[in-house]
Design an enzyme around this catalytic site. Structure first.
Site: not given
Ligand code: NAG
Ligand code: NAG
Ligand code: NAG
Ligand code: NAG
Ligand code: NAG
Ligand code: NAG
Ligand code: NAG
Ligand code: NAG
Ligand code: NAG
Length: 430
Positions: A235-237, A259
């Protein structure tokens, strides 16, 4: 100082011509263990095996679940570890959040680690079946109702720290509470085969991103790093290339949700310069996944620095740092439903009245991009008015937006941009 590619173990190895350089250590002693079984604590026997065979030996962890209840360092020298099972870190959130129970070896943002691999000339092989069980679900749920911040003690699942000539192979990290991997203060490390999966399984949170900060990896203060054959659901990099990452290659990377691939954030520490140089991203795919599992698929590749002003202190505040990012290539990139394919901004954590950043981005190459974006903004490169960006080249860039909408390409303070067959708006080149 920066080391050029003279003795480039990882990046040479990754071009397969020089695979012979990556010969595995030839160990003598062998320590073999199996899980003790339900309700028992495996931490001591795992540490015992590493203590006996971690220098000049071979350690085998047979399949099954190893119950790990406290922080653990593997100091490996001329050594191989075969991990057929899962190191399962107990989901005792209060215990791990107590700063005395984790390591704080990752300098940036004072992040916490529960498992550190260090040393020289080693290999850890998960054989496609072993790795880490982070038991992240209760963590993710806990932090839907508790404040979270960088440096709050949520542990990185696998930290490679002060390592040289290390190989992590065919390894899986399930349900990381926080960053899946970090490599810091290291040189010549190869990851070949890494799967990270942070997917919410509780229907009560369907459709929300309850797994922020589950980055696939953060690279920091490390040189000659290869990230080959990665598959990251987060849910991020998907990957985050942070300060003083040099000679990095990432090849065959699948990013599912999150991301996108980040350069940054950079310039958070006013007293440090962040240098990112010679990075190749090749054969990259970014896919939007089932939005009930992960609604976010923000960028393809993006670049971010803090502003020139200092706004508070790290780990949560910062800015004013200097440095540069140069010689970056992202080629053979396929996008499936990302919001914004290419984004560069230098206003992270800042306000409109802040001083512009002095951190420079240049020699950026985007070659052979295909696929589609959800919005009509395809490129948004907004460089600092103080220093601008120079030498940005596109080739074979063919990413479409929604049918019937004119694509938008934004460029601010950019000098020397070539290869887009539409004009990229430039305002006020320095
Ligand atoms: C792990 O070990 C602890 C401490 O002995 C024990 O309380 C716990 O039940 C064990 N967990 C599992 C899943 O076996
Ligand atoms: C953290 O753990 C240490 C050592 O067990 C203990 O002395 C301390 O009270 C704990 N701190 C908190 C805030 O629980
Ligand atoms: C990630 O884990 C979820 C839940 O366990 C599973 O449904 C999904 O297939 C996994 N994704 C990958 C790419 O392995
Ligand atoms: C830079 O500042 C940070 C705090 O923001 C501090 O922890 C660090 O030691 C400083 N580094 C140097 C080299 O002065
Ligand atoms: C990066 O390397 C430069 C040059 O060696 C050094 O001055 C700077 O402090 C380093 N930055 C970080 C974040 O370690
Ligand atoms: C630029 O980076 C690439 C890796 O992508 C490297 O092969 C090349 O040598 C670098 N160029 C210079 C001038 O250092
Ligand atoms: C950026 O660099 C210029 C020229 O050296 C200097 O005058 C300015 O104060 C710097 N800005 C910041 C925010 O440090
Ligand atoms: C462009 O990238 C795609 C993958 O996205 C790849 O299949 C194709 O072979 C690449 N084209 C060239 C000319 O390298
Ligand atoms: C350039 O900017 C103008 C005015 O903001 C806008 O109308 C136009 O669509 C932009 N062109 C591109 C290619 O983004």
């Amino acid at each position: 100082m920066l080391v050029s590619s003279l003795v480039s173990f990882a990046t040479l190895w990754s071009s397969s011509v020089c695979a012979i350089l990556a010969k595995s250590p030839s160990p003598t002693r062998t320590c073999t263990i199996a899980p003790l079984g339900s309700g028992r604590d495996d931490t001591s026997q795992v540490l015992g095996a590493i203590a006996r065979c971690g220098h000049g030996g071979h350690t085998v962890l047979r399949k099954g679940i190893y119950n790990i209840t406290r922080k653990m360092t593997w100091d490996l020298v001329d050594s191989k570890v075969d991990l057929f099972g899962h190191l399962s870190f107990t989901p005792d959130i209060d215990y791990w959040l107590n700063a005395t129970n984790t390591y704080r070896v990752v300098f940036i943002q004072n992040q916490a680690s529960w498992f550190v691999v260090t040393g020289k000339n080693w290999e850890v092989d998960g054989h496609g079946v072993g790795g880490i069980q982070g038991n992240g679900q209760p963590w993710w749920e806990y932090f839907t109702s508790h404040a979270k911040a960088d440096g709050d003690g949520r542990p990185i699942s696998l930290t490679v720290y002060r390592a040289e000539h290390g190989i992590i192979r065919d390894f899986a990290i399930e349900a990381p509470p926080f960053w899946c991997n970090t490599v810091a203060d290291s040189k010549s490390v190869i990851y070949d085969g890494m799967r990270c999966n942070a997917s919410n399984a509780n229907p009560a949170f369907a459709g929300t991103n309850i797994v922020p900060n589950t980055d696939g990896i953060n690279t920091y203060r490390s040189d000659d790093i290869a990230l080959m054959n990665w598959d990251v659901t987060c849910g991020d990099d998907c990957l985050a290339i942070k300060g003083n990452s040099t000679n990095v290659v990432a090849r065959n990377v699948m990013c599912r949700g999150g991301n996108g691939i980040a350069f940054g954030s950079l310039g958070q520490y006013a007293n440090l310069s962040d240098i990112v140089e010679n990075v190749l991203l090749e054969n990259i795919e970014l896919h939007r996944i089932d939005p009930s599992v992960q609604p976010n698929m923000q960028n393809g590749v993006y670049f971010k620095s803090w502003t020139g002003s200092v706004n508070g202190v790290p780990p949560t505040g910062g800015g004013g740092g200097t440095g540069f990012v140069k010689n970056i290539t992202a080629k053979n990139v396929f996008l499936d439903g990302v919001n914004l394919p290419i984004h560069l901004y230098q206003t992270n954590g800042g306000h409109s009245i802040d001083l512009p950043s002095n951190l420079t981005f240049g020699e950026l190459r985007f070659e052979n991009w295909t696929g589609n974006a959800l919005g009509n903004k395809i490129v948004d490169i907004e460089c600092s008015v103080a220093v601008g960006c120079a030498d940005i080249r596109f080739a074979d860039f063919d990413v479409s937006g929604p049918a019937g909408q004119a694509p938008s390409f934004i460029c601010k303070n950019v000098q020397g941009l070539t290869g887009l067959d539409v004009p990229c708006n430039a305002t006020g080149a320095p």
